[in-house]
Design a protein around this motif. Structure first.
Motif, PDB file in Angstrom:
ATOM      1  N   ALA A   1     -78.934  -1.606   8.244  1.00 34.61           N
ATOM      2  CA  ALA A   1     -79.221  -1.132   9.601  1.00 34.61           C
ATOM      3  C   ALA A   1     -80.593  -1.604  10.057  1.00 34.61           C
ATOM      4  CB  ALA A   1     -79.136   0.388   9.656  1.00 34.61           C
ATOM      5  N   CYS A   2     -81.528  -1.658   9.142  1.00 37.96           N
ATOM      6  CA  CYS A   2     -82.884  -2.099   9.467  1.00 37.96           C
ATOM      7  C   CYS A   2     -82.916  -3.592   9.772  1.00 37.96           C
ATOM      8  CB  CYS A   2     -83.811  -1.763   8.301  1.00 37.96           C
ATOM      9  SG  CYS A   2     -85.546  -2.139   8.600  1.00 37.96           S
ATOM     10  N   VAL A   3     -82.271  -4.391   8.928  1.00 37.72           N
ATOM     11  CA  VAL A   3     -82.325  -5.839   9.087  1.00 37.72           C
ATOM     12  C   VAL A   3     -81.471  -6.310  10.266  1.00 37.72           C
ATOM     13  CG1 VAL A   3     -81.755  -8.042   8.007  1.00 37.72           C
ATOM     14  CG2 VAL A   3     -82.845  -6.245   6.661  1.00 37.72           C
ATOM     15  N   ILE A   4     -80.254  -5.792  10.363  1.00 36.98           N
ATOM     16  CA  ILE A   4     -79.303  -6.295  11.362  1.00 36.98           C
ATOM     17  C   ILE A   4     -79.579  -5.733  12.751  1.00 36.98           C
ATOM     18  CG2 ILE A   4     -76.873  -6.396  12.007  1.00 36.98           C
ATOM     19  CD1 ILE A   4     -76.187  -6.286   9.041  1.00 36.98           C
ATOM     20  N   TYR A   5     -79.755  -4.412  12.838  1.00 38.20           N
ATOM     21  CA  TYR A   5     -79.859  -3.771  14.153  1.00 38.20           C
ATOM     22  C   TYR A   5     -81.285  -3.552  14.613  1.00 38.20           C
ATOM     23  CZ  TYR A   5     -74.933  -2.872  13.238  1.00 38.20           C
ATOM     24  OH  TYR A   5     -73.609  -3.014  12.949  1.00 38.20           O
ATOM     25  N   TRP A   6     -82.136  -3.105  13.699  1.00 39.13           N
ATOM     26  CA  TRP A   6     -83.543  -2.831  13.962  1.00 39.13           C
ATOM     27  C   TRP A   6     -83.662  -1.707  14.985  1.00 39.13           C
ATOM     28  CZ3 TRP A   6     -87.469  -2.000  11.547  1.00 39.13           C
ATOM     29  CH2 TRP A   6     -88.783  -2.378  11.870  1.00 39.13           C
TER      30      TRP A   6
ATOM     31  N   SER B   1     -94.161  -4.909  13.794  1.00 38.46           N
ATOM     32  CA  SER B   1     -94.065  -5.723  14.996  1.00 38.46           C
ATOM     33  C   SER B   1     -92.604  -5.950  15.347  1.00 38.46           C
ATOM     34  CB  SER B   1     -94.757  -7.071  14.786  1.00 38.46           C
ATOM     35  OG  SER B   1     -94.083  -7.817  13.772  1.00 38.46           O
ATOM     36  N   SER B   2     -92.370  -6.371  16.575  1.00 38.38           N
ATOM     37  CA  SER B   2     -91.017  -6.701  16.999  1.00 38.38           C
ATOM     38  C   SER B   2     -90.619  -8.055  16.410  1.00 38.38           C
ATOM     39  CB  SER B   2     -90.926  -6.744  18.526  1.00 38.38           C
ATOM     40  OG  SER B   2     -91.292  -5.494  19.079  1.00 38.38           O
ATOM     41  N   GLY B   3     -89.320  -8.253  16.286  1.00 36.43           N
ATOM     42  CA  GLY B   3     -88.852  -9.537  15.784  1.00 36.43           C
ATOM     43  C   GLY B   3     -88.391  -9.467  14.339  1.00 36.43           C
ATOM     44  N   PRO B   4     -87.866 -10.574  13.825  1.00 41.00           N
ATOM     45  CA  PRO B   4     -87.285 -10.605  12.472  1.00 41.00           C
ATOM     46  C   PRO B   4     -88.278 -10.278  11.363  1.00 41.00           C
ATOM     47  CG  PRO B   4     -86.589 -12.522  13.748  1.00 41.00           C
ATOM     48  CD  PRO B   4     -87.653 -11.841  14.542  1.00 41.00           C
ATOM     49  N   ARG B   5     -89.524 -10.742  11.499  1.00 41.63           N
ATOM     50  CA  ARG B   5     -90.481 -10.490  10.431  1.00 41.63           C
ATOM     51  C   ARG B   5     -90.705  -8.998  10.219  1.00 41.63           C
ATOM     52  NH1 ARG B   5     -94.885 -12.701  12.394  1.00 41.63           N
ATOM     53  NH2 ARG B   5     -95.680 -10.710  13.169  1.00 41.63           N
TER      54      ARG B   5
ATOM     55  N   LEU C   1     -89.692  -7.060   6.684  1.00 37.14           N
ATOM     56  CA  LEU C   1     -90.713  -6.368   5.895  1.00 37.14           C
ATOM     57  C   LEU C   1     -90.433  -4.869   5.831  1.00 37.14           C
ATOM     58  CD1 LEU C   1     -93.990  -8.217   6.930  1.00 37.14           C
ATOM     59  CD2 LEU C   1     -92.774  -8.343   4.759  1.00 37.14           C
ATOM     60  N   ALA C   2     -89.923  -4.311   6.911  1.00 34.44           N
ATOM     61  CA  ALA C   2     -89.578  -2.889   6.885  1.00 34.44           C
ATOM     62  C   ALA C   2     -88.425  -2.621   5.918  1.00 34.44           C
ATOM     63  CB  ALA C   2     -89.202  -2.420   8.290  1.00 34.44           C
TER      64      ALA C   2
END
Length: 290
Positions: free
Chosen positions: A171-176, A111-115, A119-120
């Motif tokens: 890159a996953c957490v900060i930029y997504w 899903s979109s957003g921080p969660r 999780l990714a």
């Protein structure tokens, strides 16, 4: 009054004012700063989610699927290394090229957003711990060492492979997935650096004048692979509605790839680990051009 030749000769302006010549307007190419493509209406940002009606459970399932895909990819290259199907250095670069890109293909499942981003990031985050444990000798895993190291030394996992996992996690957490900066960082690290070594070893007879350890062919391959893979993922995430396509992004990806290839070709990348220098360069330049 009927229009006749006499009338036209007497008052041509009146005649011409009654006639509208309709011709198709010429289609000029769009200006560089205005070119963009709108997202298709057939796809929405939640289209790839496993359980759109339950985002939390869907993200948990997506995390499990993403981890399984990454583990399967690693297992494949561990088997090829164990069976000596490829040269060890080539096998290591195949791991380097594929793992990050395959993981990024799974991002639309979340899903979109921080969660979703957090999780990714658990998948590469677990690999950070794995590199620390195996590299320090606390956990013995010869298949991992053989598939990810140059010379079969477990301590190598504490440099390049560790930086690799950290880069993808950040890159996953900060930029997504809606940030071109994250795409550029991962693509230049995975595809760019990976193909630079593969192509450089096979066709890199002509060395760079300022670094005899690097070749012209390898640097060109890095810039090309990083740029083309970035464009590919731009369209991939565009198809799910996470970003727009524009010439600005294309130009930005080109600048980041060229800058990363240039830094990778410098002697400092030989002394330091190029996974570290490429990452820092991609993120720094990307923050300026995107």
């Amino acid at each position: 009054m009927p229009l006749t030749t006499a009338n036209f000769s007497i008052c041509p302006s009146i005649f011409l004012s009654r006639i509208r010549i309709r011709s198709p307007s010429p289609k000029f190419p769009p200006r560089f700063s205005q070119f963009s493509i709108s997202r298709p209406n057939l796809t929405s940002p939640s289209a790839a989610m496993l359980l759109p009606q339950n985002p939390v459970l869907s993200d948990v399932c997506a995390s499990a699927v993403s981890a399984a895909v990454a583990a399967s990819s690693l297992r494949l290259w561990e088997e090829t290394a164990r069976r000596d199907l490829f040269d060890q250095k080539l096998n290591r670069k195949l791991v380097h090229i594929s793992i990050g890109l395959v993981f990024m293909l799974c991002w639309p499942l979340f899903s979109s957003g921080p969660r979703g981003a957090i999780l990714a990031s658990l998948t590469p985050g677990v690999n950070i711990i794995r590199m620390l444990l195996v590299g320090s000798g606390m956990w013995k895993d010869e298949a991992t060492v053989k598939s990810m190291s140059r010379y079969g030394d477990r301590r190598e996992l504490l440099t390049g492979p560790l930086y690799y996992a950290i880069t993808i996690t950040l890159a996953c957490v900060i930029y997504w997935r809606n940030s071109p900066n994250g795409i550029a960082a991962i693509c230049n690290l995975c595809a760019g650096d990976g193909f630079a070594d593969v192509v450089g070893r096979r066709f890199g007879k002509r060395k760079l004048p300022y670094n005899q350890n690097k070749s012209i062919a390898g640097s060109c391959a890095m810039a090309s692979a990083g740029f083309l893979s970035s464009i590919g993922f731009m369209y991939y995430f565009f198809s799910f509605g996470y970003m727009q396509c524009s010439w600005e992004l294309v130009f930005g990806f080109l600048v980041v790839s060229l800058a990363s290839a240039l830094v990778e070709s410098l002697p400092i990348s030989t002394k330091l680990d190029d996974n570290l220098t490429i990452t820092i360069t991609s993120m720094a330049v990307g923050s300026l051009v995107f």
